[in-house]
Design a protein around this motif. Sequence first.
Motif, PDB file in Angstrom:
ATOM      1  N   SER A  30       0.848  -1.196   0.000  1.00 46.05           N
ATOM      2  CA  SER A  30       0.000   0.000   0.000  1.00 46.05           C
ATOM      3  C   SER A  30       0.882   1.243   0.000  1.00 46.05           C
ATOM      4  CB  SER A  30      -0.922   0.000   1.223  1.00 46.05           C
ATOM      5  OG  SER A  30      -0.189   0.331   2.390  1.00 46.05           O
ATOM      6  N   PHE A  31       0.302   2.347  -0.403  1.00 47.09           N
ATOM      7  CA  PHE A  31       1.036   3.605  -0.513  1.00 47.09           C
ATOM      8  C   PHE A  31       1.709   3.973   0.807  1.00 47.09           C
ATOM      9  CE2 PHE A  31       1.137   8.244  -0.088  1.00 47.09           C
ATOM     10  CZ  PHE A  31       1.955   8.566  -1.149  1.00 47.09           C
ATOM     11  N   TYR A  32       1.021   3.733   1.918  1.00 43.26           N
ATOM     12  CA  TYR A  32       1.533   4.134   3.232  1.00 43.26           C
ATOM     13  C   TYR A  32       2.633   3.198   3.739  1.00 43.26           C
ATOM     14  CZ  TYR A  32      -2.564   7.056   3.035  1.00 43.26           C
ATOM     15  OH  TYR A  32      -3.491   7.971   2.633  1.00 43.26           O
ATOM     16  N   GLN A  33       2.728   1.999   3.194  1.00 44.51           N
ATOM     17  CA  GLN A  33       3.764   1.054   3.616  1.00 44.51           C
ATOM     18  C   GLN A  33       5.044   1.179   2.808  1.00 44.51           C
ATOM     19  OE1 GLN A  33       1.566  -2.587   2.985  1.00 44.51           O
ATOM     20  NE2 GLN A  33       1.453  -2.957   5.187  1.00 44.51           N
ATOM     21  N   GLY A  38      10.633   0.202   1.756  1.00 46.99           N
ATOM     22  CA  GLY A  38      11.827   0.630   1.032  1.00 46.99           C
ATOM     23  C   GLY A  38      13.037   0.748   1.946  1.00 46.99           C
ATOM     24  N   GLU A  39      12.827   1.307   3.139  1.00 52.69           N
ATOM     25  CA  GLU A  39      13.927   1.409   4.111  1.00 52.69           C
ATOM     26  C   GLU A  39      14.393   0.024   4.551  1.00 52.69           C
ATOM     27  OE1 GLU A  39      12.603   3.862   7.334  1.00 52.69           O
ATOM     28  OE2 GLU A  39      12.409   5.633   6.044  1.00 52.69           O
ATOM     29  N   PHE A  40      13.434  -0.874   4.760  1.00 42.78           N
ATOM     30  CA  PHE A  40      13.786  -2.248   5.139  1.00 42.78           C
ATOM     31  C   PHE A  40      14.615  -2.903   4.041  1.00 42.78           C
ATOM     32  CE2 PHE A  40      12.674  -6.735   4.478  1.00 42.78           C
ATOM     33  CZ  PHE A  40      13.310  -7.292   5.583  1.00 42.78           C
ATOM     34  N   PHE A  44      18.269  -4.302   4.625  1.00 45.15           N
ATOM     35  CA  PHE A  44      18.466  -5.732   4.397  1.00 45.15           C
ATOM     36  C   PHE A  44      19.556  -5.963   3.353  1.00 45.15           C
ATOM     37  CE2 PHE A  44      16.056  -9.883   3.131  1.00 45.15           C
ATOM     38  CZ  PHE A  44      16.853 -10.643   3.982  1.00 45.15           C
ATOM     39  N   SER A  45      19.519  -5.197   2.254  1.00 43.73           N
ATOM     40  CA  SER A  45      20.515  -5.335   1.180  1.00 43.73           C
ATOM     41  C   SER A  45      21.922  -5.042   1.685  1.00 43.73           C
ATOM     42  CB  SER A  45      20.183  -4.402   0.011  1.00 43.73           C
ATOM     43  OG  SER A  45      18.955  -4.739  -0.564  1.00 43.73           O
ATOM     44  N   LYS A  46      22.077  -3.923   2.394  1.00 41.14           N
ATOM     45  CA  LYS A  46      23.397  -3.553   2.889  1.00 41.14           C
ATOM     46  C   LYS A  46      23.920  -4.575   3.904  1.00 41.14           C
ATOM     47  CE  LYS A  46      24.417   0.712   3.769  1.00 41.14           C
ATOM     48  NZ  LYS A  46      24.434   2.106   4.255  1.00 41.14           N
ATOM     49  N   THR A  47      23.052  -5.036   4.779  1.00 36.62           N
ATOM     50  CA  THR A  47      23.469  -5.977   5.825  1.00 36.62           C
ATOM     51  C   THR A  47      23.946  -7.301   5.234  1.00 36.62           C
ATOM     52  OG1 THR A  47      21.897  -4.981   7.358  1.00 36.62           O
ATOM     53  CG2 THR A  47      22.742  -7.152   7.931  1.00 36.62           C
ATOM     54  N   VAL A  48      23.181  -7.865   4.316  1.00 39.03           N
ATOM     55  CA  VAL A  48      23.596  -9.162   3.752  1.00 39.03           C
ATOM     56  C   VAL A  48      24.821  -9.013   2.859  1.00 39.03           C
ATOM     57  CG1 VAL A  48      21.342 -10.260   3.954  1.00 39.03           C
ATOM     58  CG2 VAL A  48      21.914  -9.088   1.857  1.00 39.03           C
ATOM     59  N   ALA A  49      24.976  -7.862   2.193  1.00 38.24           N
ATOM     60  CA  ALA A  49      26.170  -7.644   1.363  1.00 38.24           C
ATOM     61  C   ALA A  49      27.420  -7.563   2.233  1.00 38.24           C
ATOM     62  CB  ALA A  49      26.015  -6.375   0.532  1.00 38.24           C
ATOM     63  N   GLU A  50      27.307  -6.877   3.377  1.00 36.51           N
ATOM     64  CA  GLU A  50      28.450  -6.740   4.285  1.00 36.51           C
ATOM     65  C   GLU A  50      28.840  -8.080   4.903  1.00 36.51           C
ATOM     66  OE1 GLU A  50      27.170  -3.822   7.123  1.00 36.51           O
ATOM     67  OE2 GLU A  50      27.402  -2.163   5.704  1.00 36.51           O
ATOM     68  N   ARG A  51      27.857  -8.947   5.121  1.00 39.91           N
ATOM     69  CA  ARG A  51      28.119 -10.205   5.833  1.00 39.91           C
ATOM     70  C   ARG A  51      28.343 -11.399   4.908  1.00 39.91           C
ATOM     71  NH1 ARG A  51      24.306  -9.264  11.078  1.00 39.91           N
ATOM     72  NH2 ARG A  51      25.356  -7.328  11.643  1.00 39.91           N
ATOM     73  N   THR A  52      28.430 -11.132   3.622  1.00 41.90           N
ATOM     74  CA  THR A  52      28.748 -12.201   2.671  1.00 41.90           C
ATOM     75  C   THR A  52      30.214 -12.075   2.299  1.00 41.90           C
ATOM     76  OG1 THR A  52      26.499 -12.141   1.783  1.00 41.90           O
ATOM     77  CG2 THR A  52      28.184 -13.188   0.419  1.00 41.90           C
TER      78      THR A  52
END
Length: 199
Positions: A30-33, A38-40, A44-52
């Motif tokens: 939904s528009f409000y979510q 997007g922040e999640f 999530f992308s940065k965290t898994v990239a750093e830990r791989t």
Amino acid sequence: MKIYSISVILAPPSTSSVILSTASDLSSFSFYQRGSVGEFMTFFSKTVAERTPQGQRQSVQENNYTAHVYNRGGAEQLAAVIITDQEYPVRPAFSLLTKLLDEFTAQVPQSAFDKPASINFSSINTYIQKYQDPRQADTIMRVQQELDETKIILHKTIESVLERGEKLDNLVDRSNALSAQSKMFYKTAKKQNSCCVIM
């Protein structure tokens, strides 16, 4: 099967990662979510990239999402992350990440990595739209689907031949039964005719 986010990330081994280019498709929210989701996705992308570890591929599941990560490492120290639903197949995801990193390194010079805001890599939007269907990313999967469709047609054909064969068997049995009945009729008629001789 849905792709929510694709990112190319500068992931040096000892420092925090930086997103160089990203695209997302949050239309299913939904528009409000969308802001929170997007922040999640970014976190999530940065965290898994750093830990791989460099040179490694891995898939990480979190709730209803799966992040497929390919940390190429090397001189560029690049990683690519795709966040999908859990139904998206693994092989096409990693195939897509490899293509994405190859095209990114071909179009964006390494000197531009210091200023991520100045990087213009519009092809990433094409990737997220085109590869929503995993068969587009993986030719093996596409060929497998064509083989499955052919196999279904063959099964239908074999079933129809078997049905036709069963019908033919029934006809043969009936003709055998008819033949036996006609022989009995002939014998009975012969007996009947033998008792009454016409002079």
